[in-house]
Design an enzyme around this catalytic site. Structure first.
Site, PDB file in Angstrom:
ATOM      1  N   ARG A 294       0.828  -1.216   0.000  1.00 44.87           N
ATOM      2  CA  ARG A 294       0.000   0.000   0.000  1.00 44.87           C
ATOM      3  C   ARG A 294       0.861   1.264   0.000  1.00 44.87           C
ATOM      4  O   ARG A 294       0.515   2.242  -0.658  1.00 44.87           O
ATOM      5  CB  ARG A 294      -0.962  -0.012   1.184  1.00 44.87           C
ATOM      6  CG  ARG A 294      -2.122  -0.917   0.900  1.00 44.87           C
ATOM      7  CD  ARG A 294      -3.050  -1.169   2.042  1.00 44.87           C
ATOM      8  NE  ARG A 294      -4.016  -2.172   1.581  1.00 44.87           N
ATOM      9  CZ  ARG A 294      -4.929  -2.745   2.332  1.00 44.87           C
ATOM     10  NH1 ARG A 294      -5.028  -2.442   3.596  1.00 44.87           N
ATOM     11  NH2 ARG A 294      -5.753  -3.632   1.819  1.00 44.87           N
ATOM     12  N   TYR A 434      -6.285  -1.233  -7.030  1.00 46.78           N
ATOM     13  CA  TYR A 434      -5.745  -2.455  -6.417  1.00 46.78           C
ATOM     14  C   TYR A 434      -5.150  -2.188  -5.031  1.00 46.78           C
ATOM     15  O   TYR A 434      -5.083  -1.055  -4.589  1.00 46.78           O
ATOM     16  CB  TYR A 434      -4.800  -3.222  -7.335  1.00 46.78           C
ATOM     17  CG  TYR A 434      -3.576  -2.549  -7.915  1.00 46.78           C
ATOM     18  CD1 TYR A 434      -2.991  -1.432  -7.370  1.00 46.78           C
ATOM     19  CD2 TYR A 434      -2.982  -3.105  -9.054  1.00 46.78           C
ATOM     20  CE1 TYR A 434      -1.848  -0.870  -7.939  1.00 46.78           C
ATOM     21  CE2 TYR A 434      -1.840  -2.549  -9.622  1.00 46.78           C
ATOM     22  CZ  TYR A 434      -1.276  -1.429  -9.052  1.00 46.78           C
ATOM     23  OH  TYR A 434      -0.161  -0.887  -9.592  1.00 46.78           O
ATOM     24  N   GLU A 435      -4.781  -3.266  -4.375  1.00 45.07           N
ATOM     25  CA  GLU A 435      -4.355  -3.193  -2.957  1.00 45.07           C
ATOM     26  C   GLU A 435      -5.485  -2.659  -2.078  1.00 45.07           C
ATOM     27  O   GLU A 435      -5.244  -1.946  -1.112  1.00 45.07           O
ATOM     28  CB  GLU A 435      -3.132  -2.288  -2.792  1.00 45.07           C
ATOM     29  CG  GLU A 435      -1.848  -2.904  -3.236  1.00 45.07           C
ATOM     30  CD  GLU A 435      -1.619  -4.275  -2.671  1.00 45.07           C
ATOM     31  OE1 GLU A 435      -2.037  -4.510  -1.523  1.00 45.07           O
ATOM     32  OE2 GLU A 435      -1.070  -5.117  -3.376  1.00 45.07           O
ATOM     33  N   GLY A 436      -6.713  -2.982  -2.430  1.00 48.45           N
ATOM     34  CA  GLY A 436      -7.876  -2.472  -1.713  1.00 48.45           C
ATOM     35  C   GLY A 436      -8.296  -1.159  -2.352  1.00 48.45           C
ATOM     36  O   GLY A 436      -7.558  -0.173  -2.286  1.00 48.45           O
ATOM     37  N   GLN A 441     -10.105   1.695   1.533  1.00 47.40           N
ATOM     38  CA  GLN A 441      -9.060   2.323   2.362  1.00 47.40           C
ATOM     39  C   GLN A 441      -9.710   3.307   3.342  1.00 47.40           C
ATOM     40  O   GLN A 441      -9.333   3.374   4.514  1.00 47.40           O
ATOM     41  CB  GLN A 441      -8.041   3.082   1.493  1.00 47.40           C
ATOM     42  CG  GLN A 441      -7.300   2.233   0.496  1.00 47.40           C
ATOM     43  CD  GLN A 441      -6.464   1.154   1.141  1.00 47.40           C
ATOM     44  OE1 GLN A 441      -5.916   1.341   2.216  1.00 47.40           O
ATOM     45  NE2 GLN A 441      -6.405   0.003   0.507  1.00 47.40           N
TER      46      GLN A 441
END
Ligand SMILES: Cc1cc2nc3c(=O)[nH]c(=O)nc-3n(C[C@H](O)[C@H](O)[C@H](O)COP(=O)(O)OP(=O)(O)OC[C@H]3O[C@@H](n4cnc5c(N)ncnc54)[C@H](O)[C@@H]3O)c2cc1C
Length: 591
Positions: A294, A434-436, A441
């Site tokens: 992140r 991506y990565e949440g 977030q």
């Protein structure tokens, strides 16, 4: 075509003037003196401009291709990857015992920025590998570390991270991939993962997939998820490569950007998999990879804005259109350059003040991670944990916004592929997802991080800002232009946090404001970074620094951020205070 030059002076400014890295009481930091960091960053800057940047458009145009079950990367990627590996750039912060150089993570972060600006898709092959390295380092057994870490550090083998399945992205508890224990050997992993970055390619001898899967009979939902190492080629006990494992590429996804990175559907068919850490504790292990990723994704956001900005500045100086309203600036020419126009200036100042603030914020986050990891400082760990969704969400939203703002400077030429500006916007776009995804977030920030350890880290952050303001009261240069706006913005953030505390009875109120809060906090973080940067620049000028133009520019850019960007906190607070009423007013059928 676009060009890129690493902003070396600014790296040095953030590392030494603002963060004062070599004076930090963190193991390994004393070695980070100006000469050392300058030498390292200058080298990686050259590599980025001369080798990686020219391949950026090649990757975008050619993309990756699946040929006879193997993914072929764009022309030139393999030679460049070998050059990056051989230069030791993939292992700057890896442990020396595993062949790395043992440098702090903040140094890895600083060295990463130019490579990502120059070629984001290319850099993802090593970025994912770095994440896999960290997850195995934190949770793997000694045997797993010995077997995989040296090869991952050097990128002789690369890594991937496999969470997403067709029916589950955010809600990983729905996962279907299963890992069945065997009486006579490792687990067997079966299932399908989609959207796997760097899933397959021709850059490395082996690919180490980290795969989340459920062990049958385990707890339901996310609590039943475990993490496995699934190599593309089985690694024999002596470290040599054996048979092909039961993992194959279903297809490469067609997508909006990062064409040079292979985004694959991965099929696992009774593939041999080795459990990392404890069964059913896979998310804990994967979070090591995800948290680091992140920060890396936040960096992707502003690094695309940085390269787009550099090209927009060049264009604005070159392109002649119209005359300055205050009188011709280029009377000998048919028109003035775009850069004379206030609205072009506004646009460029937005980009510049964001990029530099974001850089300071990200390097600071990386330094906090070092402090947490190398000294076991729980406050640093809590603070960086609080900041992580903001670094990821705010910096990628704004990074995309400013990559498109840089396109705008080019007018129609920004939209035409020939100029290369659309690639920055297209590549930056994925970082918001991506990565949440960024909405998630924001959810993580408001739903979990604010209340982490009883709100201790949030309070700690407010206290840090308060102390900074108090310590610098009476500093005329700082007070009006930096401290007052920071105080006002921090008050907005406190009011928003108070609102959330009072909205527990109706969680929709909090979650309707979570996205605004992520941006509000992002602005406060950048405002704090700008106040620290201005202070450092003023101190350098007082100390008769040689490069006065650099420091004066720094202060002027900071003033712009404080005056023109930071007041956005008031709008975000106003929205937060309206709660869920208007957000939730319609029935689903009314949309
Ligand atoms: C190019 C590319 C590369 C990728 N690389 C990888 C990789 O290497 N490994 C990997 O495992 N995955 C990867 N992904 C997958 C990526 O991480 C997911 O797409 C992302 O996490 C979102 O999941 P989803 O697409 O299923 O969306 P969904 O989960 O269906 O979400 C859709 C939208 O709803 C929102 N949402 C979902 N739940 C909530 C909620 N509870 N509250 C509020 N909003 C919510 C989300 O914010 C999002 O905007 C990649 C994706 C792409 C496109």
């Amino acid at each position: 075509m676009p060009s890129y030059t690493a902003p070396l002076k600014d790296y040095q400014f953030v590392l030494h003037d603002v963060l004062q890295v070599s004076q930090q009481d963190i193991p390994g930091f004393a070695d980070l003196d100006r000469d050392f960091t300058s030498a390292v960053l200058e080298e990686v800057g050259k590599l980025s401009s001369n080798v990686l940047q020219p391949l950026n458009a090649v990757g975008d145009i050619e993309g990756c291709h699946l040929e006879n079950g193997v993914v072929r990367t764009p022309t030139g990627f393999k030679a460049a990857f070998d050059q990056v590996r051989e230069g030791g750039w993939t292992a700057l912060d890896a442990e020396e015992q595993y062949g790395g150089q043992g440098l702090p993570y903040v140094m890895h972060t600083a060295a990463n920025e130019p490579m990502v600006s120059a070629n984001m898709a290319f850099n993802m092959y090593q970025g994912l590998t770095h994440g896999a390295y960290s997850a195995i380092l934190a949770h793997g057994s000694d045997a797993q570390k010995d077997m995989f870490l040296p090869k991952l550090a050097s990128c002789e083998w690369t890594g991937t991270m496999n969470l997403t399945e067709p029916h589950c992205g955010t809600d990983l508890g729905l996962m279907r991939t299963k890992a069945v224990p065997q009486d006579d050997g490792p687990y067997r992993v079966t299932g399908q993962k989609i959207f796997i970055s760097a899933g397959d390619h021709d850059l490395a001898d082996n690919i180490i997939h980290l795969v989340l899967a459920k062990i049958p009979g385990g707890p339901d939902g996310i609590k039943g998820v475990s993490l496995f190492i699934v190599p593309k080629f089985i690694v024999k006990d002596d470290g040599t490569l054996g048979d092909r494992n039961g993992v194959s590429v279903g297809k490469i996804e067609e997508k909006m950007g990062i064409h040079g990175n292979s985004t694959c559907v991965m099929n696992y068919d009774e593939a041999v998999g080795y459990l990392i850490g404890e069964a059913h504790k896979g998310m804990r292990a994967m979070f090591v990879m995800m948290n680091e990723a992140r920060l890396g994704v936040g960096l992707q956001g502003y690094s695309q804005s940085e390269v787009a900005y550099q090209n927009a500045v060049a264009y604005a100086n070159d392109r002649l259109q119209g005359r300055a309203v205050t009188g011709a600036q280029n009377p000998a020419g048919p028109a003035d350059p775009l850069i004379v126009h206030p609205d072009i200036r506004r646009n460029l100042m937005d980009q510049k003040s964001f990029n530099e603030g974001a850089r300071a914020f990200t390097f600071w986050g990386a330094m906090l991670l070092d402090k947490a990891h190398k000294t076991g400082d729980k406050d640093a760990e809590g603070l960086v944990s609080l900041m992580t969704p903001v670094i990821k969400g705010f910096l990628t939203d704004k990074g995309f916004e400013y990559a498109t703002a840089a396109q705008q400077v080019y007018g129609g030429h920004g939209y035409i592929e020939e100029w290369g500006m659309s690639q920055f916007a297209r590549d930056a776009r994925i970082a918001m997802i991506y990565e949440g995804a960024n909405g998630v977030q924001a959810l993580d920030l408001v739903g979990r991080k604010l209340a982490l350890d009883g709100g201790k880290h949030l309070m700690g952050f407010f206290e840090m800002i308060k102390t900074f303001i108090k310590d610098n009261e009476g500093n005329e240069g700082l007070e009006k232009d930096f401290l007052d706006p920071l105080k006002a913005a921090s008050k907005d953030m406190q009011a928003a946090a108070m609102y959330f505390m009072g909205s527990m009875k109706n969680p929709n109120n909090a979650l309707s404001g979570s996205y605004d809060f992520m941006h509000l906090m992002g602005h406060v973080c950048l405002g704090y970074m700008w106040a620290r940067s201005a202070k450092a620049a003023m101190a350098a000028l007082e100390g008769n620094a040689a490069d006065t133009a650099f420091y004066e520019t720094k202060i002027a850019t900071g003033r712009y951020y404080m005056a023109r960007q930071l007041p956005a906190t008031a709008l975000h607070l106003a929205r937060i205070n309206t709660g869920a009423g208007t957000v939730m007013a319609l029935d689903a059928a009314q949309f």
